[in-house]
Enzyme design. Structure first.
Site, PDB file in Angstrom:
ATOM      1  CE  LYS A  48       5.370  -5.114  -2.499  1.00 15.78           C
ATOM      2  NZ  LYS A  48       3.992  -4.190  -3.778  1.00 15.78           N
ATOM      3  CB  SER A  76       0.525   5.706   2.495  1.00 15.65           C
ATOM      4  OG  SER A  76       0.543   4.469   2.674  1.00 15.65           O
ATOM      5  CD  GLU A  86      13.311   9.394   1.518  1.00 19.34           C
ATOM      6  OE1 GLU A  86      11.829   9.986   2.170  1.00 19.34           O
ATOM      7  OE2 GLU A  86      14.020   9.112   1.967  1.00 19.34           O
ATOM      8  CB  CYS A 124       6.013  12.145  -1.673  1.00 21.04           C
ATOM      9  SG  CYS A 124       7.188  12.327  -2.500  1.00 21.04           S
ATOM     10  CD  GLU A 175       0.746  12.144   0.820  1.00 18.12           C
ATOM     11  OE1 GLU A 175       0.074  10.745   1.155  1.00 18.12           O
ATOM     12  OE2 GLU A 175       1.161  12.149  -0.320  1.00 18.12           O
TER      13      GLU A 175
HETATM   14  P1  NAD Z   1       1.567   2.693  -0.629  1.00 17.50           P
HETATM   15  O1  NAD Z   1       1.503   2.631   1.036  1.00 17.50           O
HETATM   16  O2  NAD Z   1      -0.131   2.341  -0.401  1.00 17.50           O
HETATM   17  O3  NAD Z   1       1.758   1.509  -1.193  1.00 17.50           O
HETATM   18  C1  NAD Z   1       3.624   1.404  -0.745  1.00 17.50           C
HETATM   19  C2  NAD Z   1       3.683   0.320  -1.320  1.00 17.50           C
HETATM   20  O4  NAD Z   1       3.977  -0.219   0.142  1.00 17.50           O
HETATM   21  C3  NAD Z   1       3.283  -0.766  -2.217  1.00 17.50           C
HETATM   22  O5  NAD Z   1       4.665  -1.233  -2.666  1.00 17.50           O
HETATM   23  C4  NAD Z   1       2.253  -1.601  -2.015  1.00 17.50           C
HETATM   24  O6  NAD Z   1       2.370  -2.961  -2.543  1.00 17.50           O
HETATM   25  C5  NAD Z   1       2.821  -1.599  -0.344  1.00 17.50           C
HETATM   26  N1  NAD Z   1       2.155  -1.775   0.559  1.00 17.50           N
HETATM   27  C6  NAD Z   1       0.680  -2.071   1.169  1.00 17.50           C
HETATM   28  N2  NAD Z   1       0.591  -2.419   2.104  1.00 17.50           N
HETATM   29  C7  NAD Z   1       1.627  -3.540   2.758  1.00 17.50           C
HETATM   30  C8  NAD Z   1       1.942  -3.990   3.755  1.00 17.50           C
HETATM   31  N3  NAD Z   1       0.467  -3.641   4.699  1.00 17.50           N
HETATM   32  N4  NAD Z   1       2.693  -4.023   3.550  1.00 17.50           N
HETATM   33  C9  NAD Z   1       4.108  -4.119   2.963  1.00 17.50           C
HETATM   34  N5  NAD Z   1       3.608  -3.734   1.851  1.00 17.50           N
HETATM   35  C10 NAD Z   1       2.417  -3.257   2.275  1.00 17.50           C
HETATM   36  O7  NAD Z   1       2.083   3.894  -1.403  1.00 17.50           O
HETATM   37  P2  NAD Z   1       1.056   4.086  -3.032  1.00 17.50           P
HETATM   38  O8  NAD Z   1      -0.479   4.371  -3.443  1.00 17.50           O
HETATM   39  O9  NAD Z   1       1.774   3.122  -3.256  1.00 17.50           O
HETATM   40  O10 NAD Z   1       1.637   5.808  -3.247  1.00 17.50           O
HETATM   41  C11 NAD Z   1       1.500   6.641  -2.969  1.00 17.50           C
HETATM   42  C12 NAD Z   1       2.158   7.265  -1.645  1.00 17.50           C
HETATM   43  O11 NAD Z   1       3.828   6.770  -1.575  1.00 17.50           O
HETATM   44  C13 NAD Z   1       1.709   8.993  -1.026  1.00 17.50           C
HETATM   45  O12 NAD Z   1       1.307   9.192   0.432  1.00 17.50           O
HETATM   46  C14 NAD Z   1       2.681   9.298  -1.356  1.00 17.50           C
HETATM   47  O13 NAD Z   1       3.667  10.871  -0.590  1.00 17.50           O
HETATM   48  C15 NAD Z   1       4.031   8.950  -0.769  1.00 17.50           C
HETATM   49  N6  NAD Z   1       5.576   8.585  -1.830  1.00 17.50           N
HETATM   50  C16 NAD Z   1       6.128   9.190  -0.996  1.00 17.50           C
HETATM   51  C17 NAD Z   1       7.538   9.746  -1.714  1.00 17.50           C
HETATM   52  C18 NAD Z   1       8.468  10.315  -0.413  1.00 17.50           C
HETATM   53  O14 NAD Z   1      10.681  10.293  -1.358  1.00 17.50           O
HETATM   54  N7  NAD Z   1       8.187  11.136   0.489  1.00 17.50           N
HETATM   55  C19 NAD Z   1       7.582   9.654  -2.703  1.00 17.50           C
HETATM   56  C20 NAD Z   1       6.650   8.972  -3.697  1.00 17.50           C
HETATM   57  C21 NAD Z   1       5.245   8.196  -2.553  1.00 17.50           C
END
Ligand code: NAD
Length: 510
Positions: free
Chosen positions: A199, A253, A275, A312, A413
């Site tokens: 997804k 996140s 992650e 991240c 962040e």
């Molecule tokens: P997000 O948490 O908003 O979304 C991530 C994914 O989760 C998306 O595909 C989204 O559609 C899905 N999602 C959102 N709500 C959900 C729910 N209730 N149930 C299931 N899935 C859901 O994050 P983002 O804005 O896409 O990405 C940015 C974040 O990702 C930042 O916090 C960043 O630090 C983190 N990140 C971490 C790493 C790592 O390796 N640690 C790498 C890249 C990004």
């Protein structure tokens, strides 16, 4: 079809022309059972371009009904053994061919991520795509290196520990490195033999669809890799709650990551790999001077402004000893103010695109207002650009000094090209400030004193720590966080093993 070497020669006008075509032709439906199909309930949503707010295309919005359909196909495929029991060499060959096809289609895949989330095209061609290819190749190479063990037992017993694929694995990925972050999950999952459902982030699905299509073209079974875009609360939640999904591998996140444990606990106790976010500390010690100081400043600039700060592991907190504070800040302003300039990400000369969307831009502008109210001084930036770029979700590179360790900008962040500078008077204080965070993903220390450096390595709580460096590492190194940055490791052999189950097999021989 155009590879990366040819893509690197394209001009701004070439990319604009290609982008106009791609917006009309890119596949936006769900990739289920090897075919592109509309969502069962027929829902769609607009895919918005962060450069100017225009609609790129309309994407199918998957829901629980589509997830159910895909999981059923994945389960049948897994049980059939067409992928899960394929001889390691054969599985390796499919993955090598897949890596090759990704390279041969490098220009198109680069462009997909650039138009979806605004990443500079030169970064896609020069950095993201080579890493994508490395990722698939690395996990292909690992496939026949997975071994079980025979353990010590009494004479009449053989006890073997076997490594088996888990079953149906659900992967949920973010938009900041759309294809790369997805591949860090789906490549090891597939290499281990799992039937995998991705997804992707709703803001950036295009490259993931194309990559899945290339997997099937490479000889992968249609039930082994499926991609279902949709809103997180709908498609993402349905995948993470599904009773027939045996593992959920999530990057995103911290807030949403925590929900994965809830979904798992309320469904089938599936394994959960997370992650999540970061607030990377970089410590600059009192002995910094000369060439090392210059390199530290330059690395710190790239460590926060590269990829619009949407990283991240970005070095978003600079913790600077008071003895070198004024010199460090002056050099950062001199070199950092103009190092990254906002522009059209389709222009190969541009190194700073917009943020992913206008919602992110508003959130960051609000954070900057809070930073000012809490006493931070904006040394440069602090706004959206005006003029030609005012329709885009841009934020000008920003430096804020005089930040205190508990200020909002030091704790949360920003996920933007915004750096917070904190002054400290000792190494003890630097360590305390660095660890004053819910996150623990990546950090660094800059010093010529290696005894001191080793103390920082030992005492700073994070998954990756670098001495006199910041953005380095390769596929062999584990990437993942301590504390609320997550509970798993991407890249590395350990990551591959996390997509397997260990089975103890006990043979009584007498
Ligand atoms: P997000 O948490 O908003 O979304 C991530 C994914 O989760 C998306 O595909 C989204 O559609 C899905 N999602 C959102 N709500 C959900 C729910 N209730 N149930 C299931 N899935 C859901 O994050 P983002 O804005 O896409 O990405 C940015 C974040 O990702 C930042 O916090 C960043 O630090 C983190 N990140 C971490 C790493 C790592 O390796 N640690 C790498 C890249 C990004």
């Amino acid at each position: 079809m155009m590879n990366l070497a040819d893509a690197a020669k394209l001009t701004h006008a070439d990319w604009q022309e290609k982008a106009a075509n791609l917006k009309k032709t890119a596949e936006t439906r769900l990739f289920i059972g090897g075919k592109f199909v509309d969502a069962v309930e027929g829902g769609t949503f607009d895919n918005i371009c962060p450069v100017d707010g225009s609609i790129i295309n309309t994407c199918a919005a998957g829901t629980e009904a589509d997830i159910n359909k895909a999981v059923e196909i994945a389960r049948i495929s897994f049980k059939s053994g067409e992928w899960s029991r394929m001889a390691p060499r054969d599985r390796m060959n499919v993955m090598y061919t897949w890596a090759q096809l990704i390279g041969e289609n490098g220009a198109e895949l680069s462009l997909m991520d650039t138009i979806d989330m605004g990443k500079p095209i030169s970064d896609m061609v020069g950095i993201d795509m080579p890493m994508c290819i490395d990722t698939v190749q690395y996990f292909a190479e690992c496939i026949d290196k997975i071994t079980g063990t025979v353990t010590a037992t009494e004479y009449d017993v053989i006890s073997a520990v076997l490594r088996e694929p888990i079953g149906v694995v659900g992967c949920i990925s973010p938009w900041n490195y759309p294809l790369l972050m997805a591949l860090w999950k789906i490549a090891p999952s597939l290499a281990a033999g799992n039937s995998t459902i991705l997804k992707p982030a709703e803001q950036s699905p295009l490259s993931c669809y194309r990559a899945a299509e290339l997997f099937v073209e490479a000889g992968g079974p249609a039930g082994a890799l499926q991609v279902i875009n949709g809103l997180g609360e709908q498609a993402g939640q349905a995948l993470a709650r599904h009773m027939d999904v045996s593992k959920i591998s999530f990057t995103g996140s911290t807030e949403v990551g925590k929900l994965m444990h809830v979904y798992s606990g309320e469904s089938n106790m599936k394994k959960v790999s997370l992650e999540c976010g970061g607030k990377g500390p970089q410590v600059f010690c009192e002995d910094l001077e000369g060439e090392l100081m210059d390199r530290a400043v330059e690395t710190a600039i790239n460590g926060i402004f590269f990829n619009m700060g949407e990283v991240c592991s970005a070095g978003s907190r600079l913790i600077v000893h008071s003895k070198i504070y004024d010199t460090f800040v002056a050099k950062f302003i001199e070199k950092g103010k103009h190092a990254y300039v906002c522009g059209d990400p389709l222009d190969p000369e541009v190194n700073l695109g917009p943020l992913v969307d206008h919602e992110a831009q508003k959130r960051v502008l609000d954070m900057l207002e809070t930073a000012r109210n809490e006493g931070g001084q904006v040394e440069f930036g602090g706004t959206a650009p005006d003029g030609d770029l005012d329709k885009g979700a841009y934020i000008v590179p920003t430096m804020i000094t005089g930040v205190k360790s508990n200020d909002t900008i030091a704790q949360h962040e920003a996920f933007a090209p915004v750096v917070a500078v904190i002054r400290v008077d000792s190494d003890d204080e630097a360590i305390e400030v660095a660890n004053n965070s819910i996150y623990g993903l990546q950090g660094s220390v800059w010093t010529d004193n290696y005894r001191k450096a080793m103390r920082f390595v030992r005492e700073i709580e994070c998954g990756t720590f670098l001495v006199n460096s910041f953005e380095e590492g390769d596929m062999t190194q584990p990437f993942g966080g301590y504390k609320q940055s997550g509970n798993a490791k991407d890249k590395c052999f350990e990551s591959l093993l996390s997509y397997t189950n260990a089975k103890a097999a006990w043979f009584r021989l007498n």
